[in-house]
Design a protein around this motif. Structure first.
Motif, PDB file in Angstrom:
ATOM      1  N   TRP A 108       0.893  -1.171   0.000  1.00 33.73           N
ATOM      2  CA  TRP A 108       0.000   0.000   0.000  1.00 33.73           C
ATOM      3  C   TRP A 108       0.925   1.211   0.000  1.00 33.73           C
ATOM      4  N   ALA A 109       0.963   1.935  -1.118  1.00 31.04           N
ATOM      5  CA  ALA A 109       1.998   2.932  -1.357  1.00 31.04           C
ATOM      6  C   ALA A 109       1.997   4.061  -0.335  1.00 31.04           C
ATOM      7  N   THR A 110       3.193   4.369   0.187  1.00 30.72           N
ATOM      8  CA  THR A 110       3.392   5.559   1.014  1.00 30.72           C
ATOM      9  C   THR A 110       4.496   6.434   0.422  1.00 30.72           C
ATOM     10  N   HIS A 111       5.593   5.814  -0.017  1.00 32.00           N
ATOM     11  CA  HIS A 111       6.707   6.546  -0.622  1.00 32.00           C
ATOM     12  C   HIS A 111       6.863   6.057  -2.060  1.00 32.00           C
ATOM     13  N   GLY A 112       6.455   6.901  -2.986  1.00 34.68           N
ATOM     14  CA  GLY A 112       6.559   6.520  -4.395  1.00 34.68           C
ATOM     15  C   GLY A 112       5.273   5.891  -4.895  1.00 34.68           C
ATOM     16  N   GLN A 113       4.929   6.195  -6.129  1.00 34.30           N
ATOM     17  CA  GLN A 113       3.709   5.673  -6.729  1.00 34.30           C
ATOM     18  C   GLN A 113       3.809   4.172  -6.946  1.00 34.30           C
ATOM     19  N   PRO A 114       2.665   3.496  -7.088  1.00 33.53           N
ATOM     20  CA  PRO A 114       2.698   2.061  -7.372  1.00 33.53           C
ATOM     21  C   PRO A 114       3.435   1.772  -8.673  1.00 33.53           C
ATOM     22  N   SER A 115       4.447   0.947  -8.619  1.00 32.16           N
ATOM     23  CA  SER A 115       5.224   0.554  -9.787  1.00 32.16           C
ATOM     24  C   SER A 115       6.080  -0.638  -9.404  1.00 32.16           C
ATOM     25  N   ALA A 116       6.632  -1.313 -10.395  1.00 31.29           N
ATOM     26  CA  ALA A 116       7.482  -2.472 -10.115  1.00 31.29           C
ATOM     27  C   ALA A 116       8.722  -2.058  -9.324  1.00 31.29           C
ATOM     28  N   LYS A 117       9.324  -0.928  -9.680  1.00 29.08           N
ATOM     29  CA  LYS A 117      10.566  -0.525  -9.003  1.00 29.08           C
ATOM     30  C   LYS A 117      10.320  -0.136  -7.539  1.00 29.08           C
ATOM     31  N   ASN A 118       9.107   0.346  -7.246  1.00 27.38           N
ATOM     32  CA  ASN A 118       8.792   0.733  -5.866  1.00 27.38           C
ATOM     33  C   ASN A 118       8.203  -0.411  -5.046  1.00 27.38           C
ATOM     34  N   SER A 119       7.960  -1.530  -5.706  1.00 33.15           N
ATOM     35  CA  SER A 119       7.400  -2.676  -5.006  1.00 33.15           C
ATOM     36  C   SER A 119       8.466  -3.332  -4.136  1.00 33.15           C
ATOM     37  N   HIS A 120       7.995  -4.147  -3.206  1.00 38.05           N
ATOM     38  CA  HIS A 120       8.892  -4.950  -2.385  1.00 38.05           C
ATOM     39  C   HIS A 120       8.845  -6.395  -2.910  1.00 38.05           C
ATOM     40  N   PRO A 121       9.876  -7.166  -2.704  1.00 33.17           N
ATOM     41  CA  PRO A 121      11.073  -6.912  -1.907  1.00 33.17           C
ATOM     42  C   PRO A 121      11.998  -5.871  -2.551  1.00 33.17           C
ATOM     43  N   GLN A 122      12.631  -5.084  -1.679  1.00 32.53           N
ATOM     44  CA  GLN A 122      13.704  -4.192  -2.104  1.00 32.53           C
ATOM     45  C   GLN A 122      15.028  -4.915  -1.862  1.00 32.53           C
ATOM     46  N   THR A 123      16.026  -4.625  -2.711  1.00 32.27           N
ATOM     47  CA  THR A 123      17.267  -5.399  -2.668  1.00 32.27           C
ATOM     48  C   THR A 123      18.486  -4.505  -2.478  1.00 32.27           C
ATOM     49  N   SER A 124      19.599  -5.161  -2.137  1.00 33.43           N
ATOM     50  CA  SER A 124      20.846  -4.438  -1.899  1.00 33.43           C
ATOM     51  C   SER A 124      21.564  -4.060  -3.184  1.00 33.43           C
ATOM     52  N   GLY A 125      21.180  -4.658  -4.306  1.00 30.90           N
ATOM     53  CA  GLY A 125      21.842  -4.377  -5.565  1.00 30.90           C
ATOM     54  C   GLY A 125      21.434  -5.394  -6.605  1.00 30.90           C
ATOM     55  N   PRO A 126      22.078  -5.362  -7.791  1.00 27.74           N
ATOM     56  CA  PRO A 126      21.685  -6.238  -8.899  1.00 27.74           C
ATOM     57  C   PRO A 126      21.751  -7.725  -8.566  1.00 27.74           C
ATOM     58  N   GLU A 127      22.644  -8.128  -7.660  1.00 30.15           N
ATOM     59  CA  GLU A 127      22.792  -9.549  -7.352  1.00 30.15           C
ATOM     60  C   GLU A 127      21.894 -10.021  -6.215  1.00 30.15           C
ATOM     61  N   ASN A 128      21.080  -9.119  -5.654  1.00 27.24           N
ATOM     62  CA  ASN A 128      20.100  -9.490  -4.628  1.00 27.24           C
ATOM     63  C   ASN A 128      20.737 -10.207  -3.436  1.00 27.24           C
ATOM     64  N   GLU A 129      21.910  -9.715  -3.000  1.00 23.56           N
ATOM     65  CA  GLU A 129      22.577 -10.364  -1.870  1.00 23.56           C
ATOM     66  C   GLU A 129      21.729 -10.269  -0.598  1.00 23.56           C
ATOM     67  N   PHE A 130      21.097  -9.135  -0.406  1.00 25.18           N
ATOM     68  CA  PHE A 130      20.197  -8.957   0.727  1.00 25.18           C
ATOM     69  C   PHE A 130      18.849  -8.466   0.194  1.00 25.18           C
ATOM     70  N   VAL A 131      17.793  -9.111   0.656  1.00 27.61           N
ATOM     71  CA  VAL A 131      16.451  -8.820   0.177  1.00 27.61           C
ATOM     72  C   VAL A 131      15.563  -8.557   1.392  1.00 27.61           C
ATOM     73  N   VAL A 132      14.743  -7.499   1.321  1.00 19.80           N
ATOM     74  CA  VAL A 132      13.959  -7.073   2.484  1.00 19.80           C
ATOM     75  C   VAL A 132      12.525  -6.763   2.074  1.00 19.80           C
ATOM     76  N   VAL A 133      11.570  -7.188   2.916  1.00 18.14           N
ATOM     77  CA  VAL A 133      10.183  -6.696   2.813  1.00 18.14           C
ATOM     78  C   VAL A 133       9.875  -5.910   4.078  1.00 18.14           C
ATOM     79  N   HIS A 134       9.008  -4.906   3.950  1.00 17.50           N
ATOM     80  CA  HIS A 134       8.847  -3.920   5.026  1.00 17.50           C
ATOM     81  C   HIS A 134       7.408  -3.440   5.099  1.00 17.50           C
ATOM     82  N   ASN A 135       6.888  -3.362   6.307  1.00 13.15           N
ATOM     83  CA  ASN A 135       5.620  -2.696   6.589  1.00 13.15           C
ATOM     84  C   ASN A 135       5.926  -1.582   7.579  1.00 13.15           C
ATOM     85  N   GLY A 136       5.564  -0.345   7.251  1.00 12.89           N
ATOM     86  CA  GLY A 136       5.832   0.780   8.143  1.00 12.89           C
ATOM     87  C   GLY A 136       6.502   1.921   7.415  1.00 12.89           C
ATOM     88  N   ILE A 137       7.078   2.831   8.162  1.00 13.13           N
ATOM     89  CA  ILE A 137       7.773   3.993   7.588  1.00 13.13           C
ATOM     90  C   ILE A 137       9.083   4.209   8.336  1.00 13.13           C
TER      91      ILE A 137
END
Length: 717
Positions: A108-137
């Motif tokens: 549910w968007a809070t920072h940034g409009q709905p889009s693939a790049k703003n979706s989660h999981p967010q990653t540490s870089g191209p190789e996805n060494e660290f991947v995070v999902v987040h609820n909150g601000i």
């Protein structure tokens, strides 16, 4: 407000398709918490090694970095996208994993409009060494982002979340650079160093290729539960017989192997020698876990759960000393609870939508809310109310200088509907506060006050902040929630669960009516010692017992409300006039039409009609007037006549048999409802208007259960 879900299997063989479907299923259950985009992360191939051995031995090139799939839109859009991608990339869906950790998110968007790049999981870089999902601000993300940019990190999204995996990558690189010999840096240690830098509210799940088959989850101010499913060790033992808290279970018990459990990892012997079998589920809501297991652990603020080698270790991180290197998390034990709800409660059954189902469930939800709490006077016993959660504090509340009701949205309306009866029976002044406004004004609260926090989810951010504010000022804090183990339920001194059952539709219906029933019972408990109002109390108790049947009668108006919705479907605005108890009904009815039918509507105190709203009245504007039989019905009768004199297009909600009395000219449409005690009439009156809002939404072609821009419970400011 987002939904997060994770699934980890240990010594339980699952193929990639099963893992995908488990994650998709969790997201479908959580989609009411956010539905503008969704994403998942799973392993690209079977990861070899445990406890970070690949990193320690310099063999990171052998590891396959995780897949991350993200898509704007509904969960169904993500599912189609993932299966297309795995087909295009020839990913083997039948590959079996004995150990695997996958994470998922619906946004549910809070920072940034709905889009693939703003979706989660967010990653540490191209190789996805660290991947995070987040609820909150994350409130300090701008500062963190600027620091990471100076360190050479590149950002792709507009989210606050993206700083977390990149900060995790930076912390990991620093820790591993300084390690000695074969020293292994535990995953949770990396996460703790990240948490020291974060400010704000969060529920987080971390996954990393450096820590195969591990998950670290933590929370502060956002809900999170851990579900545990054990498998029997022998053929004659069923999975339900296995108690995850028994000494045989490795989840928390040092009796299993104290030496191993005291170490960061099980590094004595090969993991293959560990024979127990488990599946873990982490979610924002119990509804996502229920179909897998009923054994759950409700995490508290600043808890960190590290699942590794099949063991879920819980640590508590002292947020107040998070900046200090010496402030290390302490190992703690958390009890597992058995969920009381059944899978059927979270299914739509024969209904088309959850909102429709929940409106029609109200006779049953009200019965459940009152079960065991009312004594009807049978067998010579006095009529009364038993509220175990308030028993020790009733006298304190009676002696309060004032009772302050604090809530947001529908919960605020439920409190408003109960204000008058609480004042009448307790003799204590009641004031109403919207949680956000109370905080903005820094409203004075004193030790002599009782603050009642009303929240369906028990996780509403503004209400939680108001709770912290009131506790610091010494007020007695009472919670009224629908969620056992929620932040408000844990943070208040006492309270009452409304027991309305799972409510999936974003627009609250059955929780609203159950909240009113509970607060009416609180009023009865506060006035229980008074002789002068005994007759009134007993009459209300009788009507509470009749209330489910009265609501069942009102539900027979379903088709009539559908016909009325057809008449109003093309209108742009709707006014609802109420006063007394039904002022709250007017506000709630207008809110329902507004939030699901996307039609402008306004609830108006009828006593204020001549102070502006009368200017809106003409022959085209539809106006609902609540004029059921109560102490102020005559005043509403006058309002009706004044509106008709100005050619108002009226829809009158009145008591059965009062249609001619309320509109002798016959120039208004009339909806008749059963009569009940004044303080409960608002419960009866709201039901046809809930049905109206539902049918308006369907006829206007909008999503009933997932209204535009809204989510179920607002866990961010």
């Amino acid at each position: 407000m987002c939904g997060i879900f994770a699934y980890l299997n240990w010594n339980v063989a699952r193929d990639r398709k099963f893992i995908l479907e488990a994650l998709f299923g969790g997201l479908r259950r959580l989609e009411y918490r956010g539905y503008d985009s969704a994403g998942i992360s799973i392993d690209a191939d079977t990861l070899k090694g445990f406890h970070g051995e690949l990193v320690a031995n310099g063999n990171i090139s052998e590891a396959q970095f995780p897949f991350v799939f993200k898509k704007e839109g509904k969960v169904s859009d993500l599912v189609a996208h993932v299966y297309k991608e795995v087909s295009d990339q020839s990913v083997n869906l039948t590959e079996t994993f004995n150990y695997h950790a996958g994470i998922a998110h619906t946004r549910w968007a809070t920072h940034g409009q709905p889009s693939a790049k703003n979706s989660h999981p967010q990653t540490s870089g191209p190789e996805n060494e660290f991947v995070v999902v987040h609820n909150g601000i994350i409130t300090n993300y701008v500062v963190l982002k600027q620091t990471l940019l100076r360190k050479g990190f590149e950002f792709e999204s507009e989210t606050d979340t993206e700083v977390i995996p990149k900060l995790t990558k930076y912390v990991y690189d620093q820790l591993t650079k300084d390690k000695k010999g074969d020293e292994v840096i535990p995953f949770r240690q990396v996460v703790v160093e990240v948490l020291r830098q974060l400010e704000g509210a969060y529920a987080l799940i971390f996954k990393s290729s450096h820590y195969p088959n591990e998950i670290v989850a933590c929370k502060r101010g956002s809900p999170m539960l851990l579900g545990v499913k054990d498998y029997p060790e022998s053929a004659d033992q069923s999975a339900d017989d296995t108690d995850p808290l028994s000494p045989k279970s490795p989840i928390i018990s040092p009796a299993n192997d104290a030496k191993k459990l005291d170490l960061p990892f099980l590094d004595a012997g090969s993991p293959a020698s560990v024979t127990f079998r488990k599946e873990y589920f982490i979610a924002s809501d119990a509804t996502a876990i229920l179909e897998h297991t009923k054994k759950v652990m409700v995490l508290e603020d600043d808890d960190i759960v590290h699942i590794h080698d099949g063991i879920a270790a819980v640590f508590h991180f002292n947020h107040d000393v998070r900046k200090e290197k010496a402030g290390r998390p302490d190992r703690v034990q958390r009890a597992l609870h058995t969920l009381e709800m059944e899978v059927e409660q979270i299914m739509k059954g024969n209904y088309e939508h959850y909102m429709q189902k929940e409106i029609h469930e109200q006779p049953d939800s009200l019965t459940t809310t009152m079960r065991g709490r009312l004594t009807s006077g049978e067998g010579g016993k006095p009529k009364g109310v038993v509220l175990g959660g308030l028993k020790e504090h009733v006298d304190t509340i009676r002696r309060s200088r004032r009772i302050i009701f604090i809530g947001c949205g529908t919960s605020y309306h439920a409190a408003l509907a109960s204000r008058q009866i609480i004042e009448q029976l307790s003799g204590v002044p009641v004031t109403m506060e919207l949680a956000s406004d109370l905080l903005d004004r820094q409203c004075p609260i004193f030790r002599e006050d009782t603050a009642v926090f009303v929240s369906q989810s028990g996780e509403t951010a503004d209400t939680l902040l108001a709770l912290e504010y009131a506790k610091k000022r010494g007020a007695l804090c009472v919670g009224v929630t629908n969620t056992v183990g929620s932040a408000i339920a844990r943070g208040t001194h006492c309270g009452v669960h409304i027991n309305a059952g799972a409510e999936i539709g974003v627009a609250s219906t059955k929780a609203y009516t159950s909240q009113i029933a509970v607060m009416t019972m609180i009023a009865l408990a506060l006035g229980q010692d008074s002789i002068s109002n005994r007759e009134m109390r007993e009459a209300i108790i009788d009507d509470l017992l009749r209330l489910p049947e009265k609501v069942r009668e009102v539900l027979k108006l379903d088709e009539a409300m559908r016909e009325l919705a057809r008449e109003l479907v093309n209108e742009q605005s709707l006014l609802v006039f109420g006063r007394g108890y039904n002022y709250a009904t007017a506000l709630e009815a207008a809110l329902k039409v507004k939030e699901v039918a996307l039609m402008h509507s306004e609830g108006i105190l009828a006593g204020e009609m001549k102070h502006g709203p009368l200017a809106l009245v003409d022959e085209t504007m539809p106006i609902i007037v609540l004029a059921t039989r109560d102490a102020i019905q005559q005043k509403q009768q006058s309002v009706i006549q004044q509106l008709l004199a100005r050619k108002g297009r009226l829809i009158i909600v009145c008591t059965e048999g009062d249609s001619v009395k309320m509109c002798p000219s016959g120039k208004a449409k009339v909806i008749e409802v059963p009569h009940i005690a004044d303080c409960l009439q608002t419960v009866v009156n709201i039901v046809p208007l809930q049905l109206l809002s539902y049918h308006l939404t369907v006829l206007r072609g909008f999503n009933v259960d997932q209204p535009r821009n809204l989510a179920k419970s607002v866990t961010t400011e």
